[in-house]
Design an enzyme around this catalytic site. Structure first.
Site, PDB file in Angstrom:
ATOM      1  N   ASN A 220       0.822  -1.208   0.000  1.00 40.89           N
ATOM      2  CA  ASN A 220       0.000   0.000   0.000  1.00 40.89           C
ATOM      3  C   ASN A 220       0.864   1.270   0.000  1.00 40.89           C
ATOM      4  O   ASN A 220       2.036   1.231  -0.351  1.00 40.89           O
ATOM      5  CB  ASN A 220      -1.058  -0.004   1.089  1.00 40.89           C
ATOM      6  CG  ASN A 220      -2.312   0.742   0.601  1.00 40.89           C
ATOM      7  OD1 ASN A 220      -2.312   1.967   0.555  1.00 40.89           O
ATOM      8  ND2 ASN A 220      -3.320   0.016   0.181  1.00 40.89           N
TER       9      ASN A 220
ATOM     10  N   HIS B 132       2.939  -0.090  -3.002  1.00 38.13           N
ATOM     11  CA  HIS B 132       3.342  -1.503  -3.090  1.00 38.13           C
ATOM     12  C   HIS B 132       4.828  -1.693  -3.400  1.00 38.13           C
ATOM     13  O   HIS B 132       5.200  -2.500  -4.264  1.00 38.13           O
ATOM     14  CB  HIS B 132       2.500  -2.237  -4.133  1.00 38.13           C
ATOM     15  CG  HIS B 132       1.032  -2.316  -3.814  1.00 38.13           C
ATOM     16  ND1 HIS B 132       0.552  -2.480  -2.535  1.00 38.13           N
ATOM     17  CD2 HIS B 132      -0.069  -2.260  -4.622  1.00 38.13           C
ATOM     18  CE1 HIS B 132      -0.772  -2.527  -2.570  1.00 38.13           C
ATOM     19  NE2 HIS B 132      -1.172  -2.388  -3.811  1.00 38.13           N
TER      20      HIS B 132
ATOM     21  N   HIS C 244      -1.570 -10.111  -2.489  1.00 39.15           N
ATOM     22  CA  HIS C 244      -2.551  -9.255  -3.175  1.00 39.15           C
ATOM     23  C   HIS C 244      -3.483 -10.062  -4.079  1.00 39.15           C
ATOM     24  O   HIS C 244      -3.767  -9.656  -5.203  1.00 39.15           O
ATOM     25  CB  HIS C 244      -1.780  -8.188  -3.969  1.00 39.15           C
ATOM     26  CG  HIS C 244      -2.546  -6.934  -4.210  1.00 39.15           C
ATOM     27  ND1 HIS C 244      -3.688  -6.901  -4.984  1.00 39.15           N
ATOM     28  CD2 HIS C 244      -2.336  -5.665  -3.788  1.00 39.15           C
ATOM     29  CE1 HIS C 244      -4.129  -5.658  -5.034  1.00 39.15           C
ATOM     30  NE2 HIS C 244      -3.337  -4.888  -4.318  1.00 39.15           N
ATOM     31  N   SER C 245      -3.970 -11.207  -3.600  1.00 38.30           N
ATOM     32  CA  SER C 245      -4.899 -11.997  -4.418  1.00 38.30           C
ATOM     33  C   SER C 245      -6.232 -11.281  -4.574  1.00 38.30           C
ATOM     34  O   SER C 245      -6.757 -10.703  -3.623  1.00 38.30           O
ATOM     35  CB  SER C 245      -5.135 -13.369  -3.777  1.00 38.30           C
ATOM     36  OG  SER C 245      -4.002 -14.186  -3.974  1.00 38.30           O
TER      37      SER C 245
ATOM     38  N   GLN D  20      -6.646  -4.319   4.137  1.00 38.49           N
ATOM     39  CA  GLN D  20      -7.093  -3.420   3.076  1.00 38.49           C
ATOM     40  C   GLN D  20      -8.177  -4.143   2.296  1.00 38.49           C
ATOM     41  O   GLN D  20      -7.926  -5.189   1.689  1.00 38.49           O
ATOM     42  CB  GLN D  20      -5.912  -3.065   2.151  1.00 38.49           C
ATOM     43  CG  GLN D  20      -6.250  -2.088   1.033  1.00 38.49           C
ATOM     44  CD  GLN D  20      -6.314  -0.633   1.486  1.00 38.49           C
ATOM     45  OE1 GLN D  20      -5.883  -0.299   2.606  1.00 38.49           O
ATOM     46  NE2 GLN D  20      -6.828   0.245   0.642  1.00 38.49           N
TER      47      GLN D  20
ATOM     48  N   GLU E 153      -6.324  -7.632   1.899  1.00 39.05           N
ATOM     49  CA  GLU E 153      -4.868  -7.639   2.066  1.00 39.05           C
ATOM     50  C   GLU E 153      -4.555  -7.384   3.532  1.00 39.05           C
ATOM     51  O   GLU E 153      -4.667  -6.259   4.008  1.00 39.05           O
ATOM     52  CB  GLU E 153      -4.247  -6.546   1.191  1.00 39.05           C
ATOM     53  CG  GLU E 153      -4.608  -6.661  -0.268  1.00 39.05           C
ATOM     54  CD  GLU E 153      -4.609  -5.305  -0.961  1.00 39.05           C
ATOM     55  OE1 GLU E 153      -3.575  -4.604  -0.922  1.00 39.05           O
ATOM     56  OE2 GLU E 153      -5.650  -4.925  -1.526  1.00 39.05           O
TER      57      GLU E 153
END
Ligand code: BGC
Length: 382
Positions: A114, A140, A215-216, A320, A347
């Site tokens: 993030n 990121h 981050h799926s 997130q 996330e």
């Protein structure tokens, strides 16, 4: 008759103690075995680094494919309530498509997942300037974050109850502007209980900031099935961090009570999504109710059509929640096109911009300490 009983009893005991499948006279005892990990070539990067694709399977129809390019989960096959198996994560079939650019599908995000405002922070009196790659901010991990590097992969020996893949990466002092040589290890484990467990560890030789996540983008109805607005979400969060136009937390902690951010009881993702101010959907950090670093419940997502359930536990202080607001049809995935809200991310992480917010949980890692975080994604049906 007596002998038959003794054989069955012995089989049950063996299955129980080994936590494994025992098949005697057509009767199945214990949990699934068939734990397996295999490797195939996935191609190479433009600088000629070889990349592999690992397939982890358990005895319960769950399969996860992970590449050591960015530690990306490319496929996650999960049964629905009728036993129908589908891929529940967004992604691509080929390395070339990942190399061509994408919004962090399935990847390890780091060194700082993030945003960090204006790509700057001060630590021990020194100001660090990071790569700026998202408007005026850092996102990121920068231009070449942990999602775009080749990790060293070591497959673990399959056990009766789990199979694992260990990824390591040395992020050098100064990489993307961060201080300290950082040794990172991410372990993906698939268990007989249909859990995908991710363990993150790291050490540094100089104080640094660190925030690792996966981050799926999930779609529990199947990655090609359209939007996720009918998924039902419950979040273990009474507070969230509101953001400015650049999606940087303002620094306030707001109560979710009575707002579109209140998922303390189950709500469909779509129910109030159009009323979320500014961001075109959810793209917010939720402050988890458990803040002591122990493994605690974070979220539950239920997809009514297929009955698939995803439960998340984490040691992290935040999550997130992102509803794929920037998916715009430009990513052609696994036989499909990903449009707005076709996937959601949860996330687990430290809160965005913590390096500039001294009242947020600290994301500083000092030499001599070990960063140690765990997140478990558990799949079931109802
Ligand atoms: C961020 C979004 C961003 C997305 C893809 C999420 O973690 O919160 O703002 O668009 O990642 O980069």
């Amino acid at each position: 008759m007596k002998t038959r009983f003794l054989v069955i009893a012995a089989a049950v005991m063996i299955g129980f103690y080994a936590g494994c499948d025992t098949q005697i006279m057509g009767i199945k005892f214990g949990k699934g075995t068939n734990m397996n990990i295999s490797k195939e070539s996935f191609g190479k990067t433009p600088d000629d680094k070889l990349v592999d694709l690992y397939t982890l399977t358990n005895g319960n129809d769950m399969t996860v494919k992970i590449t050591n390019y960015g530690g990306i989960i490319t496929n996650l096959m999960v049964p629905d309530r009728d036993g129908k198996i589908d891929d529940v994560v967004l992604g691509f079939d080929t390395l070339e498509e990942y190399l061509a650019g994408h919004p962090y599908f399935g990847a390890i995000a780091g060194r700082y997942a993030n945003r960090i405002a204006k790509g700057k922070f001060t630590l021990d009196g020194v100001e660090y300037n990071l790569a700026v790659n998202n408007g005026e901010n850092h996102l990121h991990g920068g231009i070449v974050g942990f999602d775009k590097v080749v990790w060293t992969a070591v497959p673990g020996k399959a056990r009766s109850d789990r199979v694992m893949l260990t990824l390591t990466y040395l992020s050098k002092d100064g990489e993307e502007g961060y201080p300290g040589n950082l040794n990172c290890t991410v372990v993906y484990e698939l268990t007989a209980d249909n859990e995908l467990k991710i363990t993150y560890k790291a050490t540094t030789d100089k104080a640094t900031v660190l925030n690792l996540t996966n981050h799926s983008y999930f779609n529990l109805a199947g990655q090609a099935s359209g939007d996720i607005l009918g998924h039902v979400l419950t979040l273990n969060a009474n507070y969230f961090t509101p953001v400015d136009e650049g999606l940087i937390p303002t620094g306030q902690l707001d109560s979710v009570r009575g707002t579109v951010f209140d998922f303390t009881s189950p709500h469909t993702i779509g129910e109030r999504l159009n009323d979320v101010p500014m961001t075109g959907g959810y793209d917010h950090n939720f402050c988890l109710n458990s803040q002591d670093g122990s493994l605690a419940w974070c979220a539950t997502v239920y997809e009514p059509e297929t009955g698939r359930v995803l439960e998340i536990e984490t040691t992290q202080p935040g999550v997130q929640f992102y509803t794929g607001n920037f998916l715009d049809g430009s990513n052609k995935g696994k036989g499909t096109t990903y449009n707005k809200h076709n996937g959601f991310c949860l996330e687990t992480q430290h809160w965005p911009d913590s390096p500039n917010k001294p009242h947020f949980p600290s994301a500083v890692l000092e030499p001599g300490r070990t960063y140690d975080e765990v997140t478990i994604f558990k799949f079931s049906t109802k």
